[in-house]
Design a protein around this motif. Structure first.
Motif, PDB file in Angstrom:
ATOM      1  N   SER A 109       0.831  -1.209   0.000  1.00 10.97           N
ATOM      2  CA  SER A 109       0.000   0.000   0.000  1.00 10.97           C
ATOM      3  C   SER A 109       0.864   1.258   0.000  1.00 10.97           C
ATOM      4  CB  SER A 109      -0.950  -0.007   1.190  1.00 10.97           C
ATOM      5  OG  SER A 109      -0.226   0.045   2.405  1.00 10.97           O
ATOM      6  N   GLN A 123       1.427   3.447   2.221  1.00  8.24           N
ATOM      7  CA  GLN A 123       0.902   4.608   2.937  1.00  8.24           C
ATOM      8  C   GLN A 123       1.832   4.991   4.089  1.00  8.24           C
ATOM      9  OE1 GLN A 123      -2.939   3.159   4.040  1.00  8.24           O
ATOM     10  NE2 GLN A 123      -3.811   3.485   2.011  1.00  8.24           N
ATOM     11  N   VAL A 124       1.801   6.251   4.460  1.00 11.23           N
ATOM     12  CA  VAL A 124       2.668   6.738   5.528  1.00 11.23           C
ATOM     13  C   VAL A 124       2.235   6.182   6.882  1.00 11.23           C
ATOM     14  CG1 VAL A 124       3.474   8.797   6.747  1.00 11.23           C
ATOM     15  CG2 VAL A 124       3.265   8.817   4.255  1.00 11.23           C
ATOM     16  N   GLU A 125       0.933   6.232   7.187  1.00 11.43           N
ATOM     17  CA  GLU A 125       0.447   5.773   8.493  1.00 11.43           C
ATOM     18  C   GLU A 125       0.546   4.256   8.641  1.00 11.43           C
ATOM     19  OE1 GLU A 125      -3.774   5.058  10.585  1.00 11.43           O
ATOM     20  OE2 GLU A 125      -3.497   7.101   9.855  1.00 11.43           O
ATOM     21  N   SER A 126       0.318   3.558   7.554  1.00  8.35           N
ATOM     22  CA  SER A 126       0.391   2.099   7.591  1.00  8.35           C
ATOM     23  C   SER A 126       0.825   1.592   6.221  1.00  8.35           C
ATOM     24  CB  SER A 126      -0.970   1.495   7.949  1.00  8.35           C
ATOM     25  OG  SER A 126      -1.930   1.839   6.970  1.00  8.35           O
ATOM     26  N   ASN A 127       1.604   0.549   6.227  1.00  2.68           N
ATOM     27  CA  ASN A 127       2.041  -0.074   4.980  1.00  2.68           C
ATOM     28  C   ASN A 127       1.785  -1.559   5.108  1.00  2.68           C
ATOM     29  OD1 ASN A 127       3.158  -0.330   2.417  1.00  2.68           O
ATOM     30  ND2 ASN A 127       5.224  -0.613   3.214  1.00  2.68           N
ATOM     31  N   TYR A 145       2.146  -0.628  11.104  1.00  2.51           N
ATOM     32  CA  TYR A 145       1.138   0.370  11.474  1.00  2.51           C
ATOM     33  C   TYR A 145       1.857   1.353  12.374  1.00  2.51           C
ATOM     34  CZ  TYR A 145      -3.258   2.117  13.567  1.00  2.51           C
ATOM     35  OH  TYR A 145      -4.303   2.890  14.018  1.00  2.51           O
ATOM     36  N   THR A 166      -4.026  -4.778   0.919  1.00  2.66           N
ATOM     37  CA  THR A 166      -2.999  -4.473  -0.075  1.00  2.66           C
ATOM     38  C   THR A 166      -3.642  -4.157  -1.425  1.00  2.66           C
ATOM     39  OG1 THR A 166      -2.736  -6.728  -0.938  1.00  2.66           O
ATOM     40  CG2 THR A 166      -1.440  -6.136   1.011  1.00  2.66           C
TER      41      THR A 166
END
Length: 153
Positions: A27, A29-33, A54, A144
């Motif tokens: 993903s 993403q900054v907050e969660s990958n 997370y 994902t």
């Protein structure tokens, strides 16, 4: 832990894979990958790995880990035109809390390609981590992007 690994692996979508080749989708993403990695092991066998970072504080991450019961699960999904269907649950093999990644989860399952080969041609798969957060009393879902792969069974 998983954040460093996930940042290094960016591959997305292939056709037939030789033994030991892997395809991954994250993903990012900054907050969660959250990432799904499918690896051809040879002899028609595959490994499916799901990882999540997370990015919450280490103390908050430890609160989730210490929760009673099993606050987290991971599944591999078939994505058939946006319609998601659970193929199987992947066992969680590690949970961690760290200052850099926050709450990290690793899940892995191995089996015959037939577990993943649900369509003729290219299979489109997703990984999902579902987590109960005892701090808020809510459930979070991390999914994902699609991994596209032709499974050779």
């Amino acid at each position: 832990m998983f954040g460093t690994i996930a940042a290094l692996l960016l591959a997305m979508g292939v056709t037939a894979l030789p033994a030991s080749a892997a395809v991954q989708s994250c993903s990012g993403q900054v907050e969660s990958n959250v990432c799904l990695t499918i690896t051809a092991l040879g002899n028609g066998r595959y490994a499916a790995e799901i990882g999540l970072d997370y990015r919450i504080g280490q103390d908050d991450a430890q609160t989730i880990i210490d929760a009673i019961g099993d606050p987290v699960s991971a599944t591999v999904l078939d994505d058939d035109g946006g319609v998601l269907r659970t193929l199987f649950v992947t066992p969680i093999f590690v949970q961690g809390a760290s200052p850099d990644a926050g709450y990290s989860v690793g899940a892995r399952a191995e089996g015959p390609g037939g577990l993943l080969n649900v369509d003729s041609g290219i299979d489109t798969l997703r990984g999902r981590v579902t987590m109960y957060d005892p701090r808020t009393g809510t459930t979070r879902t991390f999914t994902t992007p699609v991994v596209s792969i032709t499974i050779v069974a």
